[in-house]
Design an enzyme around this catalytic site. Structure first.
Site, mmCIF file in Angstrom:
data_model
loop_
_atom_site.group_PDB
_atom_site.id
_atom_site.type_symbol
_atom_site.label_atom_id
_atom_site.label_comp_id
_atom_site.label_asym_id
_atom_site.label_seq_id
_atom_site.Cartn_x
_atom_site.Cartn_y
_atom_site.Cartn_z
ATOM 1 N N HIS A 235 32.271 31.107 32.261
ATOM 2 C CA HIS A 235 33.707 30.955 31.967
ATOM 3 C C HIS A 235 34.577 31.045 33.222
ATOM 4 C CE1 HIS A 235 33.786 35.588 31.185
ATOM 5 N NE2 HIS A 235 34.056 35.337 32.447
ATOM 6 N N HIS B 164 39.557 39.981 29.973
ATOM 7 C CA HIS B 164 39.534 40.593 31.307
ATOM 8 C C HIS B 164 40.805 41.415 31.518
ATOM 9 C CE1 HIS B 164 36.841 37.115 31.460
ATOM 10 N NE2 HIS B 164 36.222 37.696 32.468
ATOM 11 N N HIS C 210 26.837 37.070 39.113
ATOM 12 C CA HIS C 210 27.978 37.146 40.025
ATOM 13 C C HIS C 210 28.469 38.575 40.175
ATOM 14 C CE1 HIS C 210 30.104 36.641 36.149
ATOM 15 N NE2 HIS C 210 31.298 36.752 36.699
ATOM 16 N N GLU D 276 27.934 40.183 31.972
ATOM 17 C CA GLU D 276 28.524 39.314 30.943
ATOM 18 C C GLU D 276 27.439 38.578 30.147
ATOM 19 O OE1 GLU D 276 32.850 38.239 33.021
ATOM 20 O OE2 GLU D 276 31.225 36.798 33.174
HETATM 21 C C1 DHB Z 1 35.138 34.608 38.515
HETATM 22 C C2 DHB Z 1 34.195 34.705 37.507
HETATM 23 C C3 DHB Z 1 34.478 35.391 36.323
HETATM 24 O O1 DHB Z 1 33.585 35.568 35.318
HETATM 25 C C4 DHB Z 1 35.712 35.939 36.139
HETATM 26 O O2 DHB Z 1 35.981 36.522 34.964
HETATM 27 C C5 DHB Z 1 36.680 35.853 37.144
HETATM 28 C C6 DHB Z 1 36.372 35.187 38.331
HETATM 29 C C7 DHB Z 1 34.862 33.873 39.774
HETATM 30 O O3 DHB Z 1 33.715 33.535 40.054
HETATM 31 O O4 DHB Z 1 35.783 33.558 40.499
HETATM 32 FE FE FE Z 2 34.432 36.986 33.625
#
Ligand code: DHB
Ligand code: FE
Length: 281
Positions: free
Chosen positions: A12, A59, A193, A240
């Site tokens: 997302h 978020h 991530h 996530e």
């Molecule tokens: C990013 C990824 C995410 O899941 C998020 O909630 C906010 C930023 C990103 O990779 O920039």
């Molecule tokens: Fe996220």
């Protein structure tokens, strides 16, 4: 009767929504990503669901850190895109299905899952970006949406196993809804991530591949992963991915129809899977 006909696992990343909103799909950086979405968009058009149960995380947008619920089900008629600092995304309002939501809520609570309910809430990139990924830029979203929000941002998050079991309960709830509805479940977020700290920018292709290789046919090896293993191998925000397990729990005999993986996208590995349910129960 309503029936779950498929599942989607989908990152997302907010930059994807921003790129689509600004018409940057053919820019060199974004083109390989949006090209990879084409087959998934064709697939969902053919599958033709009426409703998406969209498992996502907020978020700290609609819900501040003052009140963090583990699982929240949206029961509203519609949901406005949240202003995350740059104005709300210029995407259609998300139409809900209040009657199906109320039915699912009742079933889940009687099935001993203690859901919170939201009569009114806005939805952030966690929910709107997956709709963009799968449906591009329509004048109105072609599906109604039942939002199911999971706490993945504040410790202690639910386990992946708990999410899987809630997915199984979602299947039971949908199967007892009297109207003929074709339902697809989206599990969103991920893949690997980490947005902060010394390991910011971490992307672990080996872990993501392992996750994608097991999700369809051997989800039990993934439901056993601990929070620490997610953080170590997939980064702090990689957790996530427990939401993909809820999607998988809602399917009994999935067949993988499409898989796409692209790195990097922003700070993240962008993953996408499309599963079709082969059991007609
Ligand atoms: C990013 C990824 C995410 O899941 C998020 O909630 C906010 C930023 C990103 O990779 O920039
Ligand atoms: Fe996220």
């Amino acid at each position: 009767m309503a029936r779950i006909v498929g599942g989607v696992g989908c990152s997302h990343i907010p930059a994807i929504g921003a790129a689509a909103d600004r018409g940057m799909e053919n820019d060199a950086y974004f083109k390989p990503l949006f090209d990879g979405y084409g087959p998934a968009r064709d697939w969902i058009k053919t599958l033709n669901p009426d409703v998406v149960i969209l498992v996502y995380n907020d978020h700290a947008s609609a819900f501040s850190v003052e009140l963090v619920n583990t699982f929240v089900l949206g029961v509203a008629d519609d949901y406005e895109p949240h202003d995350e600092g740059y104005g709300p995304r210029p995407v259609p309002i998300v139409e809900g299905h209040a009657e199906l939501s109320a039915h699912i809520l009742e079933c889940l609570v009687l099935d001993e899952f203690d859901m919170a309910l939201a009569n009114e809430m806005t939805v952030d990139h966690g929910l709107t970006v997956p709709l963009t990924v799968m449906y591009d830029k329509p004048a109105a979203w072609p599906v109604r949406v039942v939002p199911l929000c999971v706490n993945v941002i504040k410790y202690p998050q639910p386990t992946g196993n708990r999410c899987f079991k809630l997915g199984q309960a979602l299947r039971r709830a949908v199967a007892s809804y009297p109207d003929d509805l074709r339902v697809v479940v989206f599990g969103t977020g991920g893949m690997s991530h980490q947005l902060q700290g010394e390991r910011a920018g971490l992307i672990n292709r080996d872990f993501d591949t392992y996750f994608l290789d097991n999700l369809c046919d051997s989800p039990d090896v993934l439901t056993r992963l601990s929070h620490l293993e997610y953080i170590r191998d997939a980064g702090s925000e990689g957790i996530e991915l427990i939401m993909w397990l809820m999607m998988r729990g809602a399917l009994k005999a999935p067949a993988e129809r499409y898989r796409f993986y692209h790195v990097p996208m922003s700070n993240t590995a962008a993953g996408l899977v499309c599963y079709e349910e082969t059991l007609n129960d």
